[in-house]
Design a protein around this motif. Sequence first.
Motif, PDB file in Angstrom:
ATOM      1  N   SER A 109     -81.118  59.102  59.552  1.00 29.58           N
ATOM      2  CA  SER A 109     -79.950  59.707  60.194  1.00 29.58           C
ATOM      3  C   SER A 109     -78.966  58.644  60.659  1.00 29.58           C
ATOM      4  CB  SER A 109     -80.388  60.573  61.378  1.00 29.58           C
ATOM      5  OG  SER A 109     -81.106  59.802  62.327  1.00 29.58           O
ATOM      6  N   GLN A 110     -79.467  57.523  61.178  1.00 26.67           N
ATOM      7  CA  GLN A 110     -78.574  56.456  61.630  1.00 26.67           C
ATOM      8  C   GLN A 110     -77.885  55.773  60.465  1.00 26.67           C
ATOM      9  OE1 GLN A 110     -80.747  53.778  64.153  1.00 26.67           O
ATOM     10  NE2 GLN A 110     -80.875  55.234  65.843  1.00 26.67           N
ATOM     11  N   ILE A 111     -78.604  55.605  59.354  1.00 23.65           N
ATOM     12  CA  ILE A 111     -78.000  54.975  58.177  1.00 23.65           C
ATOM     13  C   ILE A 111     -76.816  55.792  57.681  1.00 23.65           C
ATOM     14  CG2 ILE A 111     -78.393  54.392  55.754  1.00 23.65           C
ATOM     15  CD1 ILE A 111     -81.238  53.649  56.492  1.00 23.65           C
ATOM     16  N   VAL A 112     -77.020  57.097  57.553  1.00 21.88           N
ATOM     17  CA  VAL A 112     -75.952  57.963  57.052  1.00 21.88           C
ATOM     18  C   VAL A 112     -74.800  58.019  58.039  1.00 21.88           C
ATOM     19  CG1 VAL A 112     -75.390  60.313  56.342  1.00 21.88           C
ATOM     20  CG2 VAL A 112     -77.587  59.322  55.702  1.00 21.88           C
ATOM     21  N   ALA A 113     -75.110  58.185  59.334  1.00 18.93           N
ATOM     22  CA  ALA A 113     -74.058  58.296  60.339  1.00 18.93           C
ATOM     23  C   ALA A 113     -73.221  57.018  60.400  1.00 18.93           C
ATOM     24  CB  ALA A 113     -74.668  58.605  61.702  1.00 18.93           C
ATOM     25  N   ARG A 114     -73.871  55.863  60.360  1.00 17.93           N
ATOM     26  CA  ARG A 114     -73.139  54.603  60.431  1.00 17.93           C
ATOM     27  C   ARG A 114     -72.229  54.419  59.219  1.00 17.93           C
ATOM     28  NH1 ARG A 114     -77.249  49.793  61.763  1.00 17.93           N
ATOM     29  NH2 ARG A 114     -75.424  48.660  61.009  1.00 17.93           N
ATOM     30  N   GLU A 115     -72.736  54.755  58.044  1.00 18.70           N
ATOM     31  CA  GLU A 115     -71.925  54.601  56.842  1.00 18.70           C
ATOM     32  C   GLU A 115     -70.726  55.540  56.867  1.00 18.70           C
ATOM     33  OE1 GLU A 115     -71.984  52.597  54.209  1.00 18.70           O
ATOM     34  OE2 GLU A 115     -73.661  51.418  54.965  1.00 18.70           O
ATOM     35  N   PHE A 116     -70.938  56.778  57.275  1.00 18.51           N
ATOM     36  CA  PHE A 116     -69.838  57.743  57.300  1.00 18.51           C
ATOM     37  C   PHE A 116     -68.785  57.357  58.338  1.00 18.51           C
ATOM     38  CE2 PHE A 116     -72.240  61.623  55.400  1.00 18.51           C
ATOM     39  CZ  PHE A 116     -72.279  60.957  54.193  1.00 18.51           C
ATOM     40  N   LEU A 117     -69.231  56.973  59.529  1.00 17.61           N
ATOM     41  CA  LEU A 117     -68.270  56.609  60.564  1.00 17.61           C
ATOM     42  C   LEU A 117     -67.507  55.347  60.189  1.00 17.61           C
ATOM     43  CD1 LEU A 117     -70.386  57.363  63.765  1.00 17.61           C
ATOM     44  CD2 LEU A 117     -68.462  58.681  62.865  1.00 17.61           C
ATOM     45  N   ALA A 118     -68.195  54.405  59.535  1.00 19.02           N
ATOM     46  CA  ALA A 118     -67.492  53.197  59.081  1.00 19.02           C
ATOM     47  C   ALA A 118     -66.454  53.551  58.037  1.00 19.02           C
ATOM     48  CB  ALA A 118     -68.499  52.189  58.528  1.00 19.02           C
ATOM     49  N   ARG A 119     -66.780  54.488  57.150  1.00 20.33           N
ATOM     50  CA  ARG A 119     -65.823  54.900  56.116  1.00 20.33           C
ATOM     51  C   ARG A 119     -64.635  55.633  56.744  1.00 20.33           C
ATOM     52  NH1 ARG A 119     -65.855  56.103  50.578  1.00 20.33           N
ATOM     53  NH2 ARG A 119     -63.824  56.982  50.064  1.00 20.33           N
ATOM     54  N   ILE A 120     -64.897  56.445  57.749  1.00 18.92           N
ATOM     55  CA  ILE A 120     -63.822  57.206  58.384  1.00 18.92           C
ATOM     56  C   ILE A 120     -62.885  56.290  59.155  1.00 18.92           C
ATOM     57  CG2 ILE A 120     -63.342  58.903  60.199  1.00 18.92           C
ATOM     58  CD1 ILE A 120     -65.896  60.362  59.288  1.00 18.92           C
ATOM     59  N   THR A 121     -63.449  55.359  59.920  1.00 22.33           N
ATOM     60  CA  THR A 121     -62.613  54.504  60.767  1.00 22.33           C
ATOM     61  C   THR A 121     -61.954  53.385  59.976  1.00 22.33           C
ATOM     62  OG1 THR A 121     -64.581  53.196  61.326  1.00 22.33           O
ATOM     63  CG2 THR A 121     -63.970  54.985  62.815  1.00 22.33           C
ATOM     64  N   THR A 122     -62.649  52.826  59.009  1.00 20.55           N
ATOM     65  CA  THR A 122     -62.127  51.690  58.241  1.00 20.55           C
ATOM     66  C   THR A 122     -62.350  51.925  56.755  1.00 20.55           C
ATOM     67  OG1 THR A 122     -64.242  50.574  58.619  1.00 20.55           O
ATOM     68  CG2 THR A 122     -62.425  49.980  60.059  1.00 20.55           C
ATOM     69  N   PRO A 123     -61.464  52.662  56.097  1.00 15.62           N
ATOM     70  CA  PRO A 123     -61.643  52.938  54.664  1.00 15.62           C
ATOM     71  C   PRO A 123     -61.714  51.681  53.797  1.00 15.62           C
ATOM     72  CG  PRO A 123     -59.951  54.368  55.616  1.00 15.62           C
ATOM     73  CD  PRO A 123     -60.291  53.337  56.650  1.00 15.62           C
ATOM     74  N   LEU A 124     -61.075  50.594  54.228  1.00 17.14           N
ATOM     75  CA  LEU A 124     -61.102  49.374  53.431  1.00 17.14           C
ATOM     76  C   LEU A 124     -62.436  48.643  53.513  1.00 17.14           C
ATOM     77  CD1 LEU A 124     -57.593  47.730  54.000  1.00 17.14           C
ATOM     78  CD2 LEU A 124     -58.415  48.950  51.990  1.00 17.14           C
ATOM     79  N   LEU A 125     -63.274  49.008  54.483  1.00 17.10           N
ATOM     80  CA  LEU A 125     -64.542  48.301  54.644  1.00 17.10           C
ATOM     81  C   LEU A 125     -65.414  48.442  53.407  1.00 17.10           C
ATOM     82  CD1 LEU A 125     -66.561  46.719  56.316  1.00 17.10           C
ATOM     83  CD2 LEU A 125     -67.285  48.872  57.376  1.00 17.10           C
ATOM     84  N   ASN A 126     -65.407  49.613  52.807  1.00 19.07           N
ATOM     85  CA  ASN A 126     -66.240  49.828  51.626  1.00 19.07           C
ATOM     86  C   ASN A 126     -65.824  48.897  50.489  1.00 19.07           C
ATOM     87  OD1 ASN A 126     -68.381  51.252  50.332  1.00 19.07           O
ATOM     88  ND2 ASN A 126     -66.873  52.438  49.183  1.00 19.07           N
ATOM     89  N   ARG A 127     -64.527  48.630  50.362  1.00 20.09           N
ATOM     90  CA  ARG A 127     -64.065  47.710  49.331  1.00 20.09           C
ATOM     91  C   ARG A 127     -64.527  46.280  49.630  1.00 20.09           C
ATOM     92  NH1 ARG A 127     -60.295  50.113  46.131  1.00 20.09           N
ATOM     93  NH2 ARG A 127     -59.324  52.016  46.920  1.00 20.09           N
ATOM     94  N   PHE A 128     -64.442  45.903  50.888  1.00 15.30           N
ATOM     95  CA  PHE A 128     -64.853  44.549  51.234  1.00 15.30           C
ATOM     96  C   PHE A 128     -66.354  44.352  51.036  1.00 15.30           C
ATOM     97  CE2 PHE A 128     -66.186  41.312  54.348  1.00 15.30           C
ATOM     98  CZ  PHE A 128     -65.441  40.242  53.892  1.00 15.30           C
ATOM     99  N   LEU A 129     -67.145  45.382  51.326  1.00  5.66           N
ATOM    100  CA  LEU A 129     -68.594  45.271  51.121  1.00  5.66           C
ATOM    101  C   LEU A 129     -68.922  45.031  49.652  1.00  5.66           C
ATOM    102  CD1 LEU A 129     -69.918  48.089  53.499  1.00  5.66           C
ATOM    103  CD2 LEU A 129     -69.959  45.615  53.873  1.00  5.66           C
ATOM    104  N   ARG A 130     -68.123  45.616  48.764  1.00  7.67           N
ATOM    105  CA  ARG A 130     -68.369  45.399  47.340  1.00  7.67           C
ATOM    106  C   ARG A 130     -68.022  43.983  46.901  1.00  7.67           C
ATOM    107  NH1 ARG A 130     -65.800  50.613  46.605  1.00  7.67           N
ATOM    108  NH2 ARG A 130     -63.993  49.575  45.676  1.00  7.67           N
ATOM    109  N   LEU A 131     -67.212  43.275  47.693  1.00  7.00           N
ATOM    110  CA  LEU A 131     -66.831  41.909  47.351  1.00  7.00           C
ATOM    111  C   LEU A 131     -67.789  40.869  47.920  1.00  7.00           C
ATOM    112  CD1 LEU A 131     -62.976  42.155  47.950  1.00  7.00           C
ATOM    113  CD2 LEU A 131     -64.176  42.262  45.772  1.00  7.00           C
ATOM    114  N   ILE A 132     -68.641  41.255  48.875  1.00  4.10           N
ATOM    115  CA  ILE A 132     -69.545  40.287  49.499  1.00  4.10           C
ATOM    116  C   ILE A 132     -70.455  39.600  48.491  1.00  4.10           C
ATOM    117  CG2 ILE A 132     -71.520  40.124  51.072  1.00  4.10           C
ATOM    118  CD1 ILE A 132     -70.131  41.958  52.972  1.00  4.10           C
ATOM    119  N   PRO A 133     -71.010  40.307  47.492  1.00  5.70           N
ATOM    120  CA  PRO A 133     -71.876  39.603  46.532  1.00  5.70           C
ATOM    121  C   PRO A 133     -71.207  38.457  45.786  1.00  5.70           C
ATOM    122  CG  PRO A 133     -72.199  41.979  46.362  1.00  5.70           C
ATOM    123  CD  PRO A 133     -71.030  41.767  47.275  1.00  5.70           C
TER     124      PRO A 133
END
Length: 606
Positions: free
Chosen positions: A414-438
Amino acid sequence: MRSSSSAQRQTELSDVFYLILRRMRFPLLLVIGVYTFCTAGLALIPGTDPLTGRPSPPLTIFDAFYVVSFTSTTIGFGEVPHPYNALQRMWMTLTIYTSVAAWSYSLVNVLALLQDKGFQNAVKIARFTRRVNQIRTPFYIVCGIGETGRMVCHGLDHLGLRFIAIELNDARLQELRMDEFGVDPPTVVADAKDPLLLQQAGLMNSNCKGVVALTDDDPTNQAIAVNVRLLAPRVPVLARIRDVETETHIGVFGGDLVINPFEQFAESLAAAITAPQRHRLRNLITGLPGQAIVPIAAPPKGHWIMCGYGRFGHMMVEELRAAGMSLSVIDERHYGEPGVDIKGTGTRSEDLKAAGIAHAVGLVAGNASDPKNLSIAVTARALNHDIYVVVRQNQLKNTPLIEAFDEDLLMVPSQIVAREFLARITTPLLNRFLRLIPQHNETECAQLYEQLSQLDPGRHPELWDLAISEQRAPALADLICGGGRFTTGHLRANPFDRGRRMSMVVLLVRRANKNIQLPDDHFVLRVGDRVLLAGSPVAKRHLELTLHDSNALHYVVTGQESRGGSLWRWLTRKNPPPIMPLPGPDDDLPPLKRTNVLYEDDSPGK
């Protein structure tokens, strides 16, 4: 859109009135018939003059209706406008009994209607729709109010965002209503996969910013995503999917965020083994802002034991073996299937010894029962005190038990899903940056982690998106449109002392369909750019001053204080202020190797 909402409100009201008229049709006709009959009869009977005893004209229709009305309600004002004769009194006696019987029959039907489940649901839906239509700010529709749904609702409320809750289980909604929120949310007990219900919940409203599908049933979440994609393609869907097969189907309907907590945790654990610094960096920037940073020991390499071979176990085994780990799987129910080595539950020491607990470096207790997982973990620690233990927690109410056991890593879906959703809602660009970390090696990830961890020492930094636009940054947009030059270094400059840099890092700039990762202080911003920032709460507040206050912006750009008003700024809008170089950055933050490379996006429309 406004006409659509008006039509929807009329539909809901018409449904309620239709039910009332359908159930009360005969009682209403009966009351009307009794009134008509009694009024007509009283208006036809001649009266008697009390002084002369001679016949007098009958009552008028209005007077007769007036007398029948107050008599039927048992008020009894008396014989008006003059005393009645015997025939009129007999008629009034008949009127009393027939009208009281008609009213009694109607009241019984009204009480039955009020207790009817269909009518109650229609009234609740109408009240729910009315509350939804009264929302004038951005909101999200949350479908499914379990543990994850409640965490998402509280997260949205903490961020100052409105939400609408849909849940089929009334007990869950009752628990949600007992929680404290800034504004009481509209709630309804209904099936969220009903397309009409989604429309009533404001799906077609321009203020609807997304739908969060968190029901316990994967096909229901899939149906919600399909309905939203067909009815409102512009609205993003954030769905929890536990079945990989369902996730494949749901991906056909667009670029929605689909989270499988089992798969995500398995990938995260495997990444923590092979690239611990990258894993630490990801946890730092996806954590809840302001919470204390909890150090996590890197999982060791070697032989692992997996207890439980359900959906979570399958994904863990696949990821750990892909990371090069040797593995022993213990499961009683799935024994005999390929991949299961030992028949047992893992709660017995014999099972763990057969799996090689003596030389194992890690163990995953991944069953659907929290007491069972704790029993496995306690037994494993008794046999091998140094073993790295990963415990899956299924219910938040068992947190005291989990905290009593000193586990190395905790998996809470539940925490994994909630954290991912809230991060996506508050900072839509975060998902793009996470894909660049590798793209960064372990040394660069460790360097970036050290810098970000010092932005708000001891706590997870704030991450937020900034759109260079007239709405989000009016002063800056006016400066750039007037020909001014503004860099990422100006973003980090303190509006009270431009010689110092604020505790803030520019992680990503999104320009058209390109990502500019970790730009240096000389990168020039344009109107339309979207910027992903990380920093302290104080830096975030100071940046808002720079973006909205023209005088503060003038000081940051030129180094000269300006006290000009709106009229002066309008007169000089075509003459941008001269750009003065910023003093060199201070040494509060360690240097960071930056990569100023443009990465083409595979999907320009996003």
